[in-house]
Scaffold this active site. Structure first.
Site, PDB file in Angstrom:
ATOM      1  N   TYR A   1       3.916  30.438 -18.471  1.00  0.00           N
ATOM      2  CA  TYR A   1       3.606  30.440 -17.036  1.00  0.00           C
ATOM      3  C   TYR A   1       3.533  29.044 -16.413  1.00  0.00           C
ATOM      4  O   TYR A   1       3.327  28.906 -15.221  1.00  0.00           O
ATOM      5  CB  TYR A   1       2.248  31.115 -16.809  1.00  0.00           C
ATOM      6  N   HIS A   2       3.632  28.008 -17.231  1.00  0.00           N
ATOM      7  CA  HIS A   2       3.404  26.648 -16.721  1.00  0.00           C
ATOM      8  C   HIS A   2       4.475  26.247 -15.696  1.00  0.00           C
ATOM      9  O   HIS A   2       5.618  26.672 -15.780  1.00  0.00           O
ATOM     10  CB  HIS A   2       3.432  25.663 -17.896  1.00  0.00           C
TER      11      HIS A   2
ATOM     12  N   TRP B   1      -3.314  26.612 -17.664  1.00  0.00           N
ATOM     13  CA  TRP B   1      -4.559  26.673 -18.456  1.00  0.00           C
ATOM     14  C   TRP B   1      -5.829  26.603 -17.624  1.00  0.00           C
ATOM     15  O   TRP B   1      -6.919  26.627 -18.189  1.00  0.00           O
ATOM     16  CB  TRP B   1      -4.564  25.556 -19.500  1.00  0.00           C
TER      17      TRP B   1
ATOM     18  N   ASN C   1       0.608  13.413 -30.098  1.00  0.00           N
ATOM     19  CA  ASN C   1       0.438  13.928 -28.739  1.00  0.00           C
ATOM     20  C   ASN C   1      -1.034  14.268 -28.504  1.00  0.00           C
ATOM     21  O   ASN C   1      -1.572  15.142 -29.180  1.00  0.00           O
ATOM     22  CB  ASN C   1       1.286  15.199 -28.551  1.00  0.00           C
ATOM     23  N   GLU C   2      -1.659  13.535 -27.604  1.00  0.00           N
ATOM     24  CA  GLU C   2      -3.041  13.827 -27.190  1.00  0.00           C
ATOM     25  C   GLU C   2      -3.986  14.010 -28.380  1.00  0.00           C
ATOM     26  O   GLU C   2      -4.453  15.123 -28.654  1.00  0.00           O
ATOM     27  CB  GLU C   2      -3.073  15.064 -26.278  1.00  0.00           C
TER      28      GLU C   2
ATOM     29  N   GLU D   1       2.800  12.460 -18.712  1.00  0.00           N
ATOM     30  CA  GLU D   1       2.962  13.856 -18.302  1.00  0.00           C
ATOM     31  C   GLU D   1       2.199  14.066 -17.001  1.00  0.00           C
ATOM     32  O   GLU D   1       1.091  13.544 -16.845  1.00  0.00           O
ATOM     33  CB  GLU D   1       2.366  14.818 -19.338  1.00  0.00           C
TER      34      GLU D   1
ATOM     35  N   GLU E   1       3.115  28.685 -23.368  1.00  0.00           N
ATOM     36  CA  GLU E   1       2.990  28.120 -22.013  1.00  0.00           C
ATOM     37  C   GLU E   1       4.048  28.672 -21.048  1.00  0.00           C
ATOM     38  O   GLU E   1       4.568  27.957 -20.199  1.00  0.00           O
ATOM     39  CB  GLU E   1       3.061  26.598 -22.113  1.00  0.00           C
TER      40      GLU E   1
ATOM     41  N   ARG F   1      -1.082  24.496 -32.402  1.00  0.00           N
ATOM     42  CA  ARG F   1      -0.743  23.115 -32.721  1.00  0.00           C
ATOM     43  C   ARG F   1      -2.030  22.362 -32.997  1.00  0.00           C
ATOM     44  O   ARG F   1      -3.102  22.943 -32.908  1.00  0.00           O
ATOM     45  CB  ARG F   1       0.068  22.472 -31.583  1.00  0.00           C
TER      46      ARG F   1
HETATM   47  C1  GAL Z   1      -0.568  18.674 -22.212  1.00  0.00           C
HETATM   48  C2  GAL Z   1       0.275  18.671 -23.476  1.00  0.00           C
HETATM   49  C3  GAL Z   1       1.635  19.297 -23.214  1.00  0.00           C
HETATM   50  C4  GAL Z   1       1.477  20.602 -22.467  1.00  0.00           C
HETATM   51  C5  GAL Z   1       0.701  20.366 -21.196  1.00  0.00           C
HETATM   52  C6  GAL Z   1       0.523  21.601 -20.352  1.00  0.00           C
HETATM   53  O1  GAL Z   1      -1.918  18.454 -22.483  1.00  0.00           O
HETATM   54  O2  GAL Z   1       0.456  17.357 -23.932  1.00  0.00           O
HETATM   55  O3  GAL Z   1       2.291  19.501 -24.445  1.00  0.00           O
HETATM   56  O4  GAL Z   1       0.811  21.504 -23.279  1.00  0.00           O
HETATM   57  O5  GAL Z   1      -0.569  19.880 -21.526  1.00  0.00           O
HETATM   58  O6  GAL Z   1      -0.242  21.323 -19.202  1.00  0.00           O
END
Ligand code: GAL
Length: 692
Positions: A380-381, A338, A180-181, A330, A378, A142
């Site tokens: 494992y998140h 990560w 987003n970010e 978030e 993602e 992305r």
């Molecule tokens: C943020 C992002 C989300 C997701 C999240 C995972 O930085 O906006 O889409 O990737 O991290 O921790």
């Protein structure tokens, strides 16, 4: 936030219940009077496009049962919204928003521009960003877009317009998150040409630019705008800072491209925001966020556990962008995917972290993400519901937060943070120090936090604001590492002191001018006259140096500035002990009264105990009082003030149970009852209302 009406959430709940009983769609019932969201919102990032519609109701039911009243949707769903150019498919989103509303859940729509579809970048490869190594990004991740590319902006604007036209008057849509970010820049030739045009607009003539950047150095003199390169790390300091300012302006115009079209097609009650990243310094947030209705950030701990000082300062930083309450758009449900080690927060820590956010002025806490996607980067998140569709253990804690928010929302409605102390923060200064650290361990954010932590422990409330912000409301203003000082910033500080304020400058202050060149006076540049003293020399340190004086005996690390006191009325607060010879016995901190005001300069990076003593002196001499009163170490106090007086949020981050005696009787909003003291276990939370 652009919310209208004073109708209570209870009324909406009654309306939903009545509609459900009569089996009449809620939308019909609410057309006459728009529903109103609860004042304190628990939310989650939901990706309905990843799941069959037949599953949505089960997810929304679980959310409703947890007290979740907000979903953020859509921010990566461009390929679903526009599967081929100009073919917009938004019916699914309409149905998702309507179904969420049936569960009492409001929606925030993210514009999907952080993840362009494959057809788009295949058809318009110029919309892909280019790295510093000259390579174009590819599809498959992305943020592969070029933020300065006109074609990308045209396509981004079109999808934002479609969304705004369709949902801009939807009563269940609270607002908008643009992209987003923001983070990834592009270094392609067209962006470089835009940068050169930007420089021309800023500097007017090459003679002016050459003079202000001192390009005579290393034969950098430019005779054509096209010769000016992009440098991001080791170029001319004026060039480096200009690139960052260009990047900031470019993100601002990137955002405005979508913002204008959303504003034109939506109700004023819908807010427009974007999600920032705490201490991330890729662009100047004061430049970019000023156009938005609401500041919001993504609060992740990563490895380890919550550091209430560093994280709290990031909350205050975000609140300072617009100087009002903000959202946590978030945050992590337990753990991320990560970090070096993706450990989970402890049981109770997620709830403590939610209240820590609300205490610092957040009106919404939203978890990323609701449910694990079955594939994607993602897997494992941390989540609230597993890939199997059933709650993970953390669900019960999220539900507890939902209960808390329902109880405390009415008490906290309309309350905001007010502080007697401000810390000044500037991206120019952070960048300038990062580019020329002089001591590789020197971290400008750590420098800010070294002042923030003891000052917050005493005052129990702090603002983190830009050096150009209005200062007259503060008894004490502290500027750690304000390395770049523009004339406008200097004028603001001088005015503050002259009007009776106390300004404390930390090490590395006021060395540079607005072009990241050296001031023509020694530090602190334009403030030397008021200080009645100056920095004679700075020294990067390998080993700590001793310091002693009014704040006791301790050590300074990493950096030491040898100060001199020229005027007789300058008081030396702290001196260096025996070290490199140059510093021995010389002033490390000085102060001077200026009319009713005061200016103090601290040239050493003080150890914790000495800094705590310095903070006590700063607050005592400035008349700063704790908002609630003394509490045991490790207990955080967060006051919020409204029409009915103060509400105090208390969180125990110390390792053991703590009892806090209160200065007066208070209502215990979460546990119930009137209290003169509260006892909190580790991660325990109390919300105390002074007036009800
Ligand atoms: C943020 C992002 C989300 C997701 C999240 C995972 O930085 O906006 O889409 O990737 O991290 O921790």
């Amino acid at each position: 936030m652009g919310r209208t009406g004073r109708k209570s959430w209870l009324w909406v709940a009654v309306c939903f219940a009545a509609a459900a009983t009569l089996l009449i769609p809620v939308k019909l019932q609410t057309e006459a009077a728009d529903p109103v969201a609860p004042p304190l919102l628990l939310g989650t990032a939901w990706y309905p496009e990843q799941w069959p519609e037949s599953r949505w109701d089960a997810d929304l039911t679980l959310m409703q049962q947890a007290g979740i009243h907000m979903v953020r949707v859509g921010e990566f769903a461009w390929s679903r919204m526009e599967p081929s150019e100009g073919q917009y498919h938004l019916g699914w989103l309409d149905r998702a928003i309507a179904m969420a509303a049936e569960h009492g859940i409001f929606t925030v729509i993210g514009t999907p521009t952080a993840a362009p579809p494959a057809w788009l970048t295949q058809k318009y490869p110029e919309t892909l960003r280019m790295g510093e190594d000259g390579r174009r990004a590819e599809h498959g991740n992305r943020q592969q877009f070029n933020f300065a590319n006109p074609k990308y902006r045209e396509l981004a604007r079109k999808i934002a317009e479609q969304l705004a036209k369709r949902f801009g008057h939807n009563p269940h849509v609270l607002g908008w998150q643009i992209d987003n970010e923001y983070a990834a820049e592009s270094y392609d030739p067209d962006t470089k040409a835009q940068f050169q045009q930007w420089l021309k607009a800023r500097y007017g003539t090459l003679d002016n630019l050459n003079a202000r950047w001192t390009t005579a150095y290393w034969s950098q003199t430019y005779s054509d705008w096209n010769q000016i390169p992009i440098e991001t790390h080791y170029g001319n300091p004026g060039l480096l800072l200009s690139w960052k300012r260009f990047v900031s302006d470019t993100w601002r115009s990137y955002q405005k491209n979508q913002l204008d079209v959303i504003r034109a097609n939506s109700d004023a009650r819908q807010f427009i925001t974007t999600n920032t990243m705490g201490w991330f310094d890729g662009y100047d947030h004061y430049t970019v966020i000023q156009d938005l209705d609401l500041a919001a950030w993504d609060d992740y701990v990563g490895e380890g556990h919550l550091d209430p000082a560093r994280n709290g300062a990031a909350h205050d930083l975000t609140r300072g962008f617009l100087r009002k309450n903000f959202w946590v758009m978030e945050t992590q449900p337990g753990f991320v995917n990560w970090a070096a080690v993706n450990n989970s927060l402890d049981k109770g820590e997620v709830r403590a972290m939610a209240w820590h956010a609300v205490g610092h002025g957040a009106d919404t806490v939203s978890y990323w993400q609701w449910r694990s996607a079955l594939n994607g980067q993602e897997e494992y998140h941390g989540v609230i519901v597993g890939a199997d569709g059933t709650p993970v253990p953390l669900y019960s804690e999220i539900k507890q937060i939902g209960n808390d928010f329902a109880k405390a929302g009415p008490v906290l409605e309309g309350t905001t943070v007010k502080s007697e102390v401000a810390i000044l923060h500037s991206y120019d200064s952070r960048w300038a120090i990062e580019w020329q650290k002089h001591n590789r361990q020197y971290d400008p954010v750590a420098e800010i936090v070294s002042y923030y932590k003891p000052l917050r422990a005493i005052s129990q409330s702090l603002d983190v604001i830009a050096p150009t912000a209005p200062l007259s409301q503060y008894k004490l203003v502290v500027a750690p590492g304000l390395n770049v000082l523009s004339d406008a910033e200097a004028a603001n500080l001088i005015k503050y002191i002259r009007q009776g304020g106390h300004l404390v400058l930390g090490q590395r202050s006021a060395m540079k001018n607005v072009d990241n060149g050296l001031q023509t006076e020694r530090q602190p540049g334009p403030l030397v006259d008021l200080l009645g003293g100056r920095v004679e020399q700075f020294y990067a340190l390998v080993d700590p140096v001793p310091v002693e004086g009014d704040w006791g005996s301790g050590q300074g690390k990493l950096w030491a500035e040898l100060l001199s006191a020229k005027d007789n009325d300058v008081k030396v607060l702290e001196k260096y002990g025996k070290s490199n010879g140059w510093l021995d016995g010389q002033p490390a901190a000085i102060t001077r009264k200026v009319g009713k005001g005061r200016i103090t300069y601290i040239g050493a990076w003080l150890d914790d105990a000495t800094m705590a003593a310095a903070a006590k002196w700063m607050t005592d001499v400035s008349g700063v009082k704790p908002a609630l009163g003394p509490v045991p170490e490790g207990v955080e106090v967060y006051p919020r003030y409204g029409r009915h007086g103060a509400v105090y949020i208390l969180v125990n981050f110390s390792k053991t149970e703590q009892t806090i005696s209160l200065p007066s009787q208070m209502q215990d909003v979460l546990a119930g009852g009137i209290k003169r003291s509260v006892t909190l276990p580790l991660y325990g939370v109390a919300v105390l209302s002074a007036s009800r």
